[in-house]
Each structure stands twice: as structure tokens, then as C-alpha cells.
Scaffold this motif. Structure first.
Motif, PDB file in Angstrom:
ATOM      1  N   SER A  52      16.052   6.853 -46.496  1.00 50.78           N
ATOM      2  CA  SER A  52      16.072   6.894 -45.033  1.00 50.78           C
ATOM      3  C   SER A  52      15.330   8.090 -44.447  1.00 50.78           C
ATOM      4  N   ILE A  53      14.798   8.967 -45.272  1.00 46.18           N
ATOM      5  CA  ILE A  53      14.086  10.147 -44.753  1.00 46.18           C
ATOM      6  C   ILE A  53      12.879   9.754 -43.892  1.00 46.18           C
ATOM      7  N   PRO A  54      12.069   8.752 -44.263  1.00 46.15           N
ATOM      8  CA  PRO A  54      10.943   8.388 -43.386  1.00 46.15           C
ATOM      9  C   PRO A  54      11.353   7.985 -41.980  1.00 46.15           C
ATOM     10  N   VAL A  55      12.603   7.535 -41.793  1.00 48.95           N
ATOM     11  CA  VAL A  55      13.060   7.189 -40.446  1.00 48.95           C
ATOM     12  C   VAL A  55      13.024   8.423 -39.555  1.00 48.95           C
ATOM     13  N   ALA A  56      13.441   9.558 -40.100  1.00 48.13           N
ATOM     14  CA  ALA A  56      13.442  10.796 -39.320  1.00 48.13           C
ATOM     15  C   ALA A  56      12.025  11.218 -38.957  1.00 48.13           C
ATOM     16  N   THR A  57      11.070  11.026 -39.858  1.00 43.96           N
ATOM     17  CA  THR A  57       9.693  11.433 -39.563  1.00 43.96           C
ATOM     18  C   THR A  57       9.026  10.509 -38.545  1.00 43.96           C
ATOM     19  N   MET A  58       9.469   9.252 -38.469  1.00 45.80           N
ATOM     20  CA  MET A  58       8.872   8.313 -37.514  1.00 45.80           C
ATOM     21  C   MET A  58       9.613   8.264 -36.186  1.00 45.80           C
ATOM     22  N   THR A  59      10.743   8.947 -36.063  1.00 45.88           N
ATOM     23  CA  THR A  59      11.499   8.949 -34.810  1.00 45.88           C
ATOM     24  C   THR A  59      10.852   9.889 -33.808  1.00 45.88           C
ATOM     25  N   LEU A  60      10.713   9.422 -32.575  1.00 41.67           N
ATOM     26  CA  LEU A  60      10.052  10.193 -31.528  1.00 41.67           C
ATOM     27  C   LEU A  60      10.931  10.274 -30.289  1.00 41.67           C
ATOM     28  N   ILE A  61      10.728  11.341 -29.520  1.00 42.62           N
ATOM     29  CA  ILE A  61      11.286  11.459 -28.175  1.00 42.62           C
ATOM     30  C   ILE A  61      10.142  11.190 -27.203  1.00 42.62           C
ATOM     31  N   GLN A  62      10.251  10.108 -26.461  1.00 42.54           N
ATOM     32  CA  GLN A  62       9.202   9.721 -25.522  1.00 42.54           C
ATOM     33  C   GLN A  62       9.713   9.818 -24.095  1.00 42.54           C
ATOM     34  N   THR A  63       8.843  10.275 -23.215  1.00 43.55           N
ATOM     35  CA  THR A  63       9.171  10.388 -21.789  1.00 43.55           C
ATOM     36  C   THR A  63       8.626   9.174 -21.060  1.00 43.55           C
ATOM     37  N   CYS A  64       9.502   8.518 -20.316  1.00 51.32           N
ATOM     38  CA  CYS A  64       9.082   7.327 -19.581  1.00 51.32           C
ATOM     39  C   CYS A  64       8.144   7.727 -18.449  1.00 51.32           C
ATOM     40  N   PRO A  65       7.052   6.996 -18.261  1.00 52.94           N
ATOM     41  CA  PRO A  65       6.133   7.324 -17.162  1.00 52.94           C
ATOM     42  C   PRO A  65       6.793   7.106 -15.801  1.00 52.94           C
ATOM     43  N   GLY A  66       6.554   8.052 -14.891  1.00 53.49           N
ATOM     44  CA  GLY A  66       7.109   7.949 -13.546  1.00 53.49           C
ATOM     45  C   GLY A  66       8.522   8.477 -13.416  1.00 53.49           C
ATOM     46  N   SER A  67       9.104   8.965 -14.519  1.00 57.11           N
ATOM     47  CA  SER A  67      10.468   9.502 -14.450  1.00 57.11           C
ATOM     48  C   SER A  67      10.604  10.597 -15.493  1.00 57.11           C
ATOM     49  N   ASN A  68      11.702  11.327 -15.406  1.00 59.31           N
ATOM     50  CA  ASN A  68      11.993  12.397 -16.349  1.00 59.31           C
ATOM     51  C   ASN A  68      12.817  11.904 -17.528  1.00 59.31           C
ATOM     52  N   ARG A  69      13.078  10.611 -17.620  1.00 58.04           N
ATOM     53  CA  ARG A  69      13.977  10.076 -18.642  1.00 58.04           C
ATOM     54  C   ARG A  69      13.326  10.134 -20.013  1.00 58.04           C
ATOM     55  N   THR A  70      14.069  10.650 -20.995  1.00 63.79           N
ATOM     56  CA  THR A  70      13.588  10.732 -22.373  1.00 63.79           C
ATOM     57  C   THR A  70      14.292   9.684 -23.219  1.00 63.79           C
ATOM     58  N   VAL A  71      13.530   9.021 -24.077  1.00 61.73           N
ATOM     59  CA  VAL A  71      14.023   7.914 -24.893  1.00 61.73           C
ATOM     60  C   VAL A  71      13.965   8.317 -26.359  1.00 61.73           C
ATOM     61  N   CYS A  72      15.068   8.079 -27.080  1.00 61.54           N
ATOM     62  CA  CYS A  72      15.110   8.289 -28.527  1.00 61.54           C
ATOM     63  C   CYS A  72      14.598   7.012 -29.190  1.00 61.54           C
ATOM     64  N   THR A  73      13.340   7.003 -29.574  1.00 66.73           N
ATOM     65  CA  THR A  73      12.664   5.784 -30.001  1.00 66.73           C
ATOM     66  C   THR A  73      13.051   5.413 -31.430  1.00 66.73           C
TER      67      THR A  73
END
Length: 330
Positions: A130-151
Motif C-alpha cells: 500500500s505504500i504507492p498509494v501514499a505517493t500517488m495521493t494528492l491535495i488538490q485545490t478546487c478552482p474558484g474556491s479555497n476547498r482542498t480535496v484529498c484525492t
């Protein structure tokens, strides 16, 4: 999803905590199956304790506030749990196969020390997987808002890493265990059928055949659709990279399968009751003691006692003890 996860948490956490209490306080002698079932229950409980973070994340409209490190840890642990569950169920099936088909050889192959080392190896292997899951996980910011998504890595638009990794996990973490469970289950059932000519007053062989068949059916029912929908969600991104609208149905199917697979945390304690005879007795006894203190259950307990007394009396009248013949008169 949050409502479904909350229902699973409310139902699954008490069952698994009760199972852990039975393991620690009621079982004195641990067999190989007991060790595997304990590790399976420990994995279920750990996942349920991490579930509130996902529930809060979904209730907060996918707004992650705990940072990238914790996001990666939650995603990796969620992915790690499924393969822990798969591997320990596979080990239980292999243990039943050895005990039924090769009872003497199993004592040499799986002693107490080998069993404990095997459990540690499973935890380490699932963590490494499961280690590659951690390397592929990103925090993305939605355009037009300050909301951050745990992808989640499965929902990434870039599939250069996610598709090979998902296929590899499906092969190593699901297909090989499924074939092992099929082999062990079918050979165990065939061996038990050969013994059907022997007397079995308590129907233990028939009950064991049903349990082995149920393990195979439940394993395929829970994990086959999950892996198919997960790979389909990634493949749709490969086939239609510029058309996100075409991903919707596959993503919806995968989200539903994530919910459905979480039910396994509630099923595993019942699975432990069917596999472990001593565990089943202690679990039922502890469960009865807990509910005996609840209002309204004393009447039911009195009725059950009267029923057992009547059953015993009925059995004594049906099969009476043979009396000695009366002495002849002189």
C-alpha cells in the motif's frame, strides 16, 4: 457514503470490540485459526477506528483540513485494510485445508512460532503493497474556491502509475488468494464428502462443508466487484482522457462498491463464530450476559430456561432408562 459508513461504524465497532474482548479475556488456548481470526479482527477494528475521518471528510463536502501527510496515511490505511482482510481469510482457508486434508503435516508446517511469524509477514506485506498509494495521493485545490480535496489515486486523471498499480494489486492481492481459497475449499469439501460414510452424530462435517462453501461465495461476492469496478474506473480515464463526463458511471459503481465492501467489517465477527467453535461459545455467552442486563430480556431468558427444561423432560420421556425386571413372586 457518509451515512453508509456511519451505519457500518455503529454496527461493526461494537461487534469487533466485543470479539477482541473475547479473544483476550475468554479464550485460554489459541489454535492456529484463533491467531488468524484475532489478526483479522484487529485489522477490522483498526480500519473502523480510522473511519470517522472519512465520514467527517464526506460530511464536510469533501473539504480536507488535516494536511497532506494525514490524507496520505488515511488513504493508504484504507487500501491496506482490504488486502489485510483478504490475506487473513486466505490463511484461514489454507489452515482449514491443512487440518482436514493433511492433519499430521500441518503440525510441522504451521507451529505456533511459524503462525505468529506468518501473521507479522502479512502485516508487513500489506503495508509494503500500500505504500504507492501514499505517493500517488494528492491535495488538490478546487478552482474558484479555497476547498482542498484529498484525492484518491483511482480518481486521478493521470493513469500512468495508477493503472499498472491497480492491476498488480488485483493480481497479487486478489486473484492469487481467490485461486488459493478455491483450491483449498474444493479439496477440503471433497475430503469431507469421502468421510461422509463415517458416523457424524453432530453433523460437524456437513456444517464445516457449508462454512467452507460460504467463505468462497462471500469472498467472491465482496471483493470481485470491488476490483472490477476499481480497474474499470481507471480504464475509463485511459480510453476517454478528454471526456470526464464518460467517467461518471464507472466512478459511481466504484463508490458503491467501496460502501458495499465496508460491510465485511460487520461480517467478519460472524465469520469468526462459524470458524472457531470455542470462540462461538464464548462470544454467544458474553453476548447473552450483556443483553441479560437490558430491560425486557429477563422474560425471554426465563422462557428459554423453561423451554430447555421442557426439552430435557421430553427427551427423558422419549428415551427412558431401562428398568430392572421385577422380581418374581415366590
Amino acid at each position: 457514503m457518509p451515512s453508509f459508513f456511519l451505519a457500518v461504524l455503529i454496527l461493526g465497532l461494537p461487534l469487533n470490540l466485543l470479539s477482541l474482548w473475547v479473544f483476550f479475556h475468554r479464550l485460554r488456548r489459541w489454535s492456529r485459526s484463533t491467531v488468524f481470526l484475532f489478526n483479522l479482527t484487529l485489522a477490522d477494528t483498526s480500519w473502523l477506528l480510522a473511519l470517522p475521518y472519512l465520514i467527517n471528510y464526506h460530511l464536510d463536502h469533501l473539504y480536507w483540513k488535516l494536511g497532506l501527510t494525514f490524507c496520505a496515511a488515511v488513504r493508504m490505511f484504507y487500501h491496506n485494510y482490504f488486502y489485510l482482510s483478504i490475506f487473513f481469510v486466505t490463511l484461514i482457508s489454507v489452515d482449514r485445508y491443512l487440518a482436514i486434508v493433511h492433519p499430521l503435516r500441518s503440525l510441522v508446517l504451521l507451529g505456533r512460532r511459524q503462525t505468529c511469524l506468518l501473521c507479522v509477514a502479512v502485516w508487513v506485506a500489506a503495508l509494503i503493497l500500500s505504500i504507492p498509494v501514499a505517493t500517488m495521493t494528492l491535495i488538490q485545490t478546487c478552482p474558484g474556491s479555497n476547498r482542498t480535496v484529498c484525492t484518491l489515486y483511482i480518481l486521478l486523471s493521470e493513469t500512468g502509475e495508477s493503472l499498472p498499480y491497480s492491476l498488480f494489486c488485483s493480481l497479487i492481492g486478489f486473484l492469487f488468494p481467490l485461486l488459493s481459497i478455491c483450491y483449498c475449499g474444493l479439496h477440503s469439501v471433497r475430503e469431507l464428502r469421502h468421510r461422509s460414510c463415517r458416523p457424524d452424530p453432530h453433523n460437524k462435517q456437513r456444517r464445516l462443508r457449508r462454512v467452507l462453501s460460504a467463505v468462497l461465495v462471500l469472498f467472491a461476492l465482496f471483493y470481485l466487484p470491488y476490483h472490477l469496478s476499481r480497474n474499470a474506473a481507471i480504464v475509463m480515464r485511459v480510453v476517454y482522457p478528454d471526456n470526464p463526463a464518460s467517467w461518471h458511471n464507472a466512478d459511481l459503481a466504484f463508490a458503491l462498491e467501496m460502501c458495499f465492501c465496508s460491510i465485511i467489517t460487520c461480517v467478519n465477527p460472524l465469520f469468526s463464530c462459524f470458524i472457531g467453535g470455542q470462540f462461538r461459545k464464548e462470544f454467544h455467552g458474553t453476548f447473552a450476559v450483556i443483553f441479560s442486563h437490558c430491560p425486557g430480556t429477563q422474560v425471554a431468558s426465563m422462557i428459554s430456561k423453561r423451554t430447555r427444561m421442557r426439552t430435557k423432560q421430553g427427551m427423558s420421556t422419549v428415551s427412558p432408562v431401562c428398568a430392572l425386571p421385577a422380581p418374581r413372586s415366590q
